[in-house]
Scaffold this motif. Structure first.
Motif, mmCIF file in Angstrom:
data_model
loop_
_atom_site.group_PDB
_atom_site.id
_atom_site.type_symbol
_atom_site.label_atom_id
_atom_site.label_comp_id
_atom_site.label_asym_id
_atom_site.label_seq_id
_atom_site.Cartn_x
_atom_site.Cartn_y
_atom_site.Cartn_z
ATOM 1 N N ALA A 22 0.804 -1.237 0.000
ATOM 2 C CA ALA A 22 0.000 0.000 0.000
ATOM 3 C C ALA A 22 0.837 1.289 0.000
ATOM 4 C CB ALA A 22 -0.986 -0.010 1.164
ATOM 5 N N PRO A 23 1.856 1.411 0.885
ATOM 6 C CA PRO A 23 2.610 2.673 0.944
ATOM 7 C C PRO A 23 3.423 2.975 -0.318
ATOM 8 C CG PRO A 23 3.078 1.256 2.857
ATOM 9 C CD PRO A 23 2.332 0.446 1.873
ATOM 10 N N PHE A 27 -0.226 0.988 -6.921
ATOM 11 C CA PHE A 27 -1.563 0.623 -7.406
ATOM 12 C C PHE A 27 -2.540 1.772 -7.210
ATOM 13 C CE2 PHE A 27 0.365 -3.462 -5.990
ATOM 14 C CZ PHE A 27 0.390 -4.105 -7.214
ATOM 15 N N ALA A 28 -3.524 1.845 -8.103
ATOM 16 C CA ALA A 28 -4.544 2.900 -8.013
ATOM 17 C C ALA A 28 -5.444 2.680 -6.798
ATOM 18 C CB ALA A 28 -5.378 2.927 -9.294
ATOM 19 N N ASP A 29 -5.839 1.419 -6.572
ATOM 20 C CA ASP A 29 -6.760 1.123 -5.463
ATOM 21 C C ASP A 29 -6.363 -0.191 -4.795
ATOM 22 O OD1 ASP A 29 -8.793 0.671 -3.721
ATOM 23 O OD2 ASP A 29 -10.418 0.731 -5.204
ATOM 24 N N VAL A 30 -5.736 -0.081 -3.610
ATOM 25 C CA VAL A 30 -5.239 -1.299 -2.957
ATOM 26 C C VAL A 30 -6.362 -2.196 -2.441
ATOM 27 C CG1 VAL A 30 -2.929 -0.477 -2.347
ATOM 28 C CG2 VAL A 30 -4.844 -0.048 -0.792
ATOM 29 N N ASN A 31 -7.590 -1.684 -2.440
ATOM 30 C CA ASN A 31 -8.703 -2.532 -1.991
ATOM 31 C C ASN A 31 -9.167 -3.492 -3.074
ATOM 32 O OD1 ASN A 31 -8.859 -1.252 0.586
ATOM 33 N ND2 ASN A 31 -9.777 0.513 -0.453
ATOM 34 N N GLN A 32 -8.667 -3.278 -4.277
ATOM 35 C CA GLN A 32 -9.123 -4.112 -5.405
ATOM 36 C C GLN A 32 -8.068 -5.135 -5.848
ATOM 37 O OE1 GLN A 32 -12.305 -3.786 -6.540
ATOM 38 N NE2 GLN A 32 -12.495 -2.272 -4.894
ATOM 39 N N LEU A 33 -7.091 -5.386 -4.995
ATOM 40 C CA LEU A 33 -5.999 -6.267 -5.414
ATOM 41 C C LEU A 33 -6.366 -7.748 -5.317
ATOM 42 C CD1 LEU A 33 -2.978 -4.489 -3.667
ATOM 43 C CD2 LEU A 33 -3.778 -4.218 -6.023
ATOM 44 N N GLU A 34 -5.857 -8.508 -6.250
ATOM 45 C CA GLU A 34 -5.975 -9.967 -6.162
ATOM 46 C C GLU A 34 -4.600 -10.505 -5.747
ATOM 47 O OE1 GLU A 34 -7.361 -11.580 -9.847
ATOM 48 O OE2 GLU A 34 -9.310 -10.572 -9.697
ATOM 49 N N ILE A 35 -4.573 -11.259 -4.636
ATOM 50 C CA ILE A 35 -3.295 -11.720 -4.085
ATOM 51 C C ILE A 35 -3.315 -13.230 -3.929
ATOM 52 C CG2 ILE A 35 -1.748 -11.590 -2.089
ATOM 53 C CD1 ILE A 35 -2.967 -8.765 -1.569
ATOM 54 N N LYS A 36 -2.316 -13.888 -4.508
ATOM 55 C CA LYS A 36 -2.232 -15.335 -4.239
ATOM 56 C C LYS A 36 -0.793 -15.746 -3.968
ATOM 57 C CE LYS A 36 -2.378 -17.092 -9.023
ATOM 58 N NZ LYS A 36 -2.615 -15.975 -9.928
ATOM 59 N N GLU A 37 -0.656 -16.787 -3.154
ATOM 60 C CA GLU A 37 0.677 -17.287 -2.849
ATOM 61 C C GLU A 37 1.083 -18.257 -3.951
ATOM 62 O OE1 GLU A 37 3.369 -19.790 0.192
ATOM 63 O OE2 GLU A 37 1.341 -19.336 0.916
ATOM 64 N N GLY A 41 7.040 -22.381 -1.047
ATOM 65 C CA GLY A 41 7.000 -22.223 0.409
ATOM 66 C C GLY A 41 8.049 -23.037 1.143
ATOM 67 N N ASN A 42 9.171 -23.317 0.476
ATOM 68 C CA ASN A 42 10.209 -24.130 1.096
ATOM 69 C C ASN A 42 11.146 -23.284 1.955
ATOM 70 O OD1 ASN A 42 11.265 -26.553 1.630
ATOM 71 N ND2 ASN A 42 12.207 -26.889 -0.356
ATOM 72 N N LEU A 43 11.619 -22.186 1.376
ATOM 73 C CA LEU A 43 12.493 -21.254 2.091
ATOM 74 C C LEU A 43 11.863 -19.879 2.191
ATOM 75 C CD1 LEU A 43 15.886 -21.990 0.275
ATOM 76 C CD2 LEU A 43 15.239 -22.760 2.534
ATOM 77 N N ASN A 44 10.864 -19.636 1.334
ATOM 78 C CA ASN A 44 10.278 -18.300 1.226
ATOM 79 C C ASN A 44 8.784 -18.398 0.952
ATOM 80 O OD1 ASN A 44 13.017 -16.878 0.896
ATOM 81 N ND2 ASN A 44 13.038 -18.302 -0.818
ATOM 82 N N TYR A 45 8.072 -17.328 1.306
ATOM 83 C CA TYR A 45 6.724 -17.132 0.784
ATOM 84 C C TYR A 45 6.854 -16.219 -0.427
ATOM 85 C CZ TYR A 45 4.489 -18.912 5.069
ATOM 86 O OH TYR A 45 4.061 -19.689 6.104
ATOM 87 N N VAL A 46 6.120 -16.530 -1.497
ATOM 88 C CA VAL A 46 6.102 -15.641 -2.655
ATOM 89 C C VAL A 46 4.643 -15.330 -2.983
ATOM 90 C CG1 VAL A 46 6.788 -15.328 -5.059
ATOM 91 C CG2 VAL A 46 8.221 -16.698 -3.534
ATOM 92 N N PHE A 47 4.333 -14.025 -2.988
ATOM 93 C CA PHE A 47 2.958 -13.595 -3.268
ATOM 94 C C PHE A 47 2.907 -12.844 -4.598
ATOM 95 C CE2 PHE A 47 3.445 -13.802 1.339
ATOM 96 C CZ PHE A 47 2.341 -14.570 1.706
ATOM 97 N N HIS A 48 1.889 -13.186 -5.382
ATOM 98 C CA HIS A 48 1.651 -12.486 -6.644
ATOM 99 C C HIS A 48 0.507 -11.495 -6.387
ATOM 100 C CE1 HIS A 48 0.105 -12.330 -10.970
ATOM 101 N NE2 HIS A 48 1.340 -11.848 -11.006
ATOM 102 N N VAL A 49 0.788 -10.219 -6.593
ATOM 103 C CA VAL A 49 -0.189 -9.173 -6.302
ATOM 104 C C VAL A 49 -0.557 -8.475 -7.602
ATOM 105 C CG1 VAL A 49 -0.643 -7.100 -4.933
ATOM 106 C CG2 VAL A 49 0.984 -8.815 -4.083
ATOM 107 N N VAL A 50 -1.843 -8.526 -7.964
ATOM 108 C CA VAL A 50 -2.247 -7.923 -9.242
ATOM 109 C C VAL A 50 -3.487 -7.038 -9.064
ATOM 110 C CG1 VAL A 50 -3.651 -9.909 -9.970
ATOM 111 C CG2 VAL A 50 -2.635 -8.429 -11.697
ATOM 112 N N THR A 54 -6.043 -2.255 -13.748
ATOM 113 C CA THR A 54 -4.933 -1.620 -14.477
ATOM 114 C C THR A 54 -3.963 -2.638 -15.069
ATOM 115 O OG1 THR A 54 -3.592 -1.526 -12.480
ATOM 116 C CG2 THR A 54 -4.978 0.386 -12.936
ATOM 117 N N GLY A 55 -4.053 -3.891 -14.605
ATOM 118 C CA GLY A 55 -3.110 -4.908 -15.072
ATOM 119 C C GLY A 55 -1.744 -4.804 -14.404
ATOM 120 N N LYS A 56 -1.622 -3.846 -13.480
ATOM 121 C CA LYS A 56 -0.339 -3.701 -12.780
ATOM 122 C C LYS A 56 -0.154 -4.852 -11.790
ATOM 123 C CE LYS A 56 0.800 1.192 -12.786
ATOM 124 N NZ LYS A 56 1.118 2.307 -11.894
ATOM 125 N N SER A 57 1.111 -5.251 -11.585
ATOM 126 C CA SER A 57 1.348 -6.372 -10.677
ATOM 127 C C SER A 57 2.720 -6.253 -10.024
ATOM 128 C CB SER A 57 1.251 -7.691 -11.445
ATOM 129 O OG SER A 57 2.217 -7.717 -12.476
#
Length: 406
Positions: A22-23, A27-37, A41-50, A54-57
């Motif tokens: 968010a900070p 993104f134009a509107d952080v309330n509209q984000l789609e987030i998936k892991e 998950g072996n050494l790290n968490y990786v999240f895809h935020v789109v 706007t198609g931004k990710s």
């Protein structure tokens, strides 16, 4: 330091990732984000935020304080998140197009927010499928020449260089490499993992005194030679590609080590892929063509690396000895020898050590898999023991071809 979590550290979830992005005002509107892991998950968490509108990710990668391969019993330093992000930023000073862009680093949460590379594929996967990447050799050569030269004593002042060595001290992840690449596979160690039918070949390797003596030298080089900031884990699973783009990711093993190490790891993984195509490419003509392509990548990477490194040597070299006739030749001669030796260690450890490669492990026919793993052990041993005789990059190609088709 150890594996203890930072004060204020907590594992992110698909709900809490928003607070990190968010900070950034990305993104134009952080309330509209789609987030998936999306990580394993072996050494790290990786999240895809789109942001669908706007198609931004973005990608948010967070280090875990342990390796989940054995649950919480294998603590790991969170400092590796800082090292990874610093190494990516360092590389971006010289090859911005060849690494994911880092947008933000949060040391407290041990996480990095970076460019999304979802339009790329992992090189290992592409090569298993027999995909050709015309720019790969040029790009990897450029990555290696620029990052390794500019972080070495050839370019940095002695004071800067030693500051850098200190900033990239990475004892816990180096220990993993020291054990898994240079030690365990060469001894009867519990971390080793291989089919029972390979036992006699593996025991022959363990009993090969010459092989152990030579590997001891290579391990010593890895432990003591702080030549440049190496990626530390440059296999085909740490490279994202498209037909015309190459991105080197995941430098969490980065530390000041031997320049040859990254090059050797890359070549070793191409060699393992070469072997795997006896299965993955059933058509003999297609197979021959693709295997020759892999050897061309090795030869072209070396030639272009050498050419660029040499150009930097001539134009930016800071040490008076760099202009003395023969010094540069000596450097490249030893570099090739070390590269081939490190490649041999990587080939062996990916065959019988803890962490394998999908190239060979995905082969469904057990007999074929065993035959190729046996060849891999032979190849690795030959590269380690004969590295001084293989004085040209074409000798490496010939050795891979010779062992593979024997």
């Amino acid at each position: 330091m150890g594996g203890h979590a930072n004060a204020g550290y907590h594992p992110l979830t698909t709900e809490t990732v928003v607070q990190v992005v968010a900070p950034l005002n990305h993104f134009a509107d952080v309330n509209q984000l789609e987030i998936k892991e999306i990580g394993d998950g072996n050494l790290n968490y990786v999240f895809h935020v789109v942001e669908p509108a706007t198609g931004k990710s973005l990608i948010v990668k967070q280090a875990l304080p342990y390796a989940k391969v054995v649950g919480e019993s294998w603590p790991l330093t969170l400092d590796r998140a800082r090292i990874e992000s610093e190494a990516l930023r360092r590389a971006a000073e010289y090859v911005p197009a060849l690494v994911p862009k880092v947008h933000h680093t949060d040391e407290r949460l041990a996480c990095t927010v970076m460019e999304d590379l979802s339009d790329h594929v992992i090189l290992r996967k592409g090569l298993i499928q027999g995909q050709v990447y015309p720019k790969l050799a040029e790009h990897i050569a450029t990555f290696l020449a620029q990052t390794l030269f500019h972080t070495s004593d050839f370019f940095l002042s002695p004071l800067d260089k030693k500051e850098q060595v200190r900033a990239f001290i990475n004892p816990e992840l180096c220990k993993i490499t020291e054990d898994l690449v240079f030690t365990d596979p060469f001894f009867n160690h519990e971390t080793n993992d291989f089919p029972e039918a390979l036992q006699s070949s593996v025991e022959a390797l363990w009993n090969d005194l010459e092989l152990k003596r030579e590997t001891a030298k290579l391990k010593h080089a890895f432990l003591t030679r702080a030549e440049a900031l190496v990626h530390g884990d440059l296999h085909t699973g740490s490279i994202f590609v498209t037909a015309d783009s190459t991105k080197v990711i995941d430098p969490e093993f980065a530390y000041y080590g031997p320049i040859a190490f990254d090059i050797g790891q890359f070549f070793a993984n191409l060699a393992l892929n070469y072997l795997s195509h006896f299965h993955h490419s059933p058509d003999p003509q297609q197979r021959r063509t693709f295997q020759e392509y892999l050897l061309e990548v090795i030869e072209e990477t070396w030639a272009r690396f050498k050419e660029q490194f040499s150009q930097l040597w001539q134009t930016k070299g800071q040490d008076v000895y760099m202009q003395v006739a023969g010094v540069e030749d000596d450097f490249f001669e030893r570099l090739l020898e070390d590269t081939i030796g490190f490649a041999g260690c990587e080939v062996i450890r990916r065959t019988i050590g803890l962490a394998h490669v999908a190239d060979l492990d995905s082969i469904s026919d057990e007999e074929t898999q065993l035959r190729l793993k046996d060849k891999a052990l032979t190849l690795g041993s030959v590269l380690i023991k004969q590295r001084r005789q293989l004085t040209r990059i074409t000798h490496l190609s010939e050795t891979i071809r010779g062992v593979a088709h024997a």
